[in-house]
Design an enzyme around this catalytic site. Structure first.
Site, short mmCIF file in Angstrom:
data_model
loop_
_atom_site.label_atom_id
_atom_site.label_comp_id
_atom_site.label_asym_id
_atom_site.label_seq_id
_atom_site.Cartn_x
_atom_site.Cartn_y
_atom_site.Cartn_z
N ALA A 78 0.65 -1.30 0.17
CA ALA A 78 -0.05 0.12 0.09
C ALA A 78 0.78 1.15 -0.09
O ALA A 78 0.36 2.36 0.62
CB ALA A 78 -0.97 -0.09 1.38
N CYS A 79 1.80 1.10 -0.89
CA CYS A 79 2.85 2.38 -0.96
C CYS A 79 2.83 3.04 -2.30
O CYS A 79 2.33 2.46 -3.23
CB CYS A 79 4.31 1.69 -0.71
SG CYS A 79 5.72 2.79 -0.66
#
Length: 202
Positions: A78-79
């Site tokens: 989730a970057c």
């Protein structure tokens, strides 16, 4: 008339050290021409002494990567850099037959951007980016609980100010002899490393 006898001359032994006959050292043909030399034992890189767990919890030995070039990456799902998965897979597809491996280590230390379980991470990587390169179990890469492999990698290639890894998708390139030949930050797109990967494969 008395005859005078000449005094008897006694010959004294010469004073000095005994001189041994000169001994010529034989030069062995193999020494002269390089035959019969004993090969020096090769020093194996410490990289191959580490063992980790893969994403399914099985033992994974770094020694299985001998004679391969390896890109070690700490991953997150989730970057902002998560789309780098795509380029990592592209490099793996292109060079895996030449002995190139991407080794992905999920890590939740940066912005808590990898909160899921190993199985959910595996499913995400496969379904979203078609990942087929080896994924390892989730680890820490900094601090007292860091995976020992990452502690070693950081000693081989330090970072700016400190050797700590700064964020997700940091990368270490290891050549076919187990030497760390490159360290790259999150902003270095995987495809930008292609020339270095080619050199590491030689």
């Amino acid at each position: 008339m008395m005859q005078t006898r000449a005094p008897t001359m006694t010959t004294r032994p010469a004073i000095g050290r005994a001189v041994r006959p000169a001994v010529r050292s034989a030069v062995r043909p193999q020494a002269l021409f390089g035959f019969g030399k004993t090969a020096e034992p090769e020093t194996m890189s410490e990289f191959y002494s580490f063992a980790v767990k893969d994403i399914d919890g099985k033992n994974f030995q770094m020694s299985s990567l001998k004679n391969k070039a390896v890109l070690v990456v700490n991953l997150a799902s989730a970057c902002g850099f998560t789309p780098q998965y795509e380029e990592l897979q592209e490099l793996y597809n292109k060079y895996s037959k030449q002995g190139f491996v991407v080794l992905g280590f999920p890590c939740n230390q940066f912005g808590a951007q990898e909160p899921g379980s190993n199985q959910s991470i595996k499913q995400f990587a496969k379904s979203s980016y078609g990942v087929t390169f080896p994924l390892m179990s989730k680890v820490d890469v900094n601090g007292p609980g860091a995976e020992p492999l990452f502690d070693w990698l950081k000693t081989q290639k330090g970072g700016i100010l400190t050797s700590d890894i700064k964020w997700n998708f940091s990368k270490f390139l290891v050549n076919k002899e187990g030497d760390v030949v490159g360290r790259y930050g999150s902003t270095s797109a995987p495809l930008s490393l292609e020339n270095d990967i080619k050199k590491a494969l030689v």
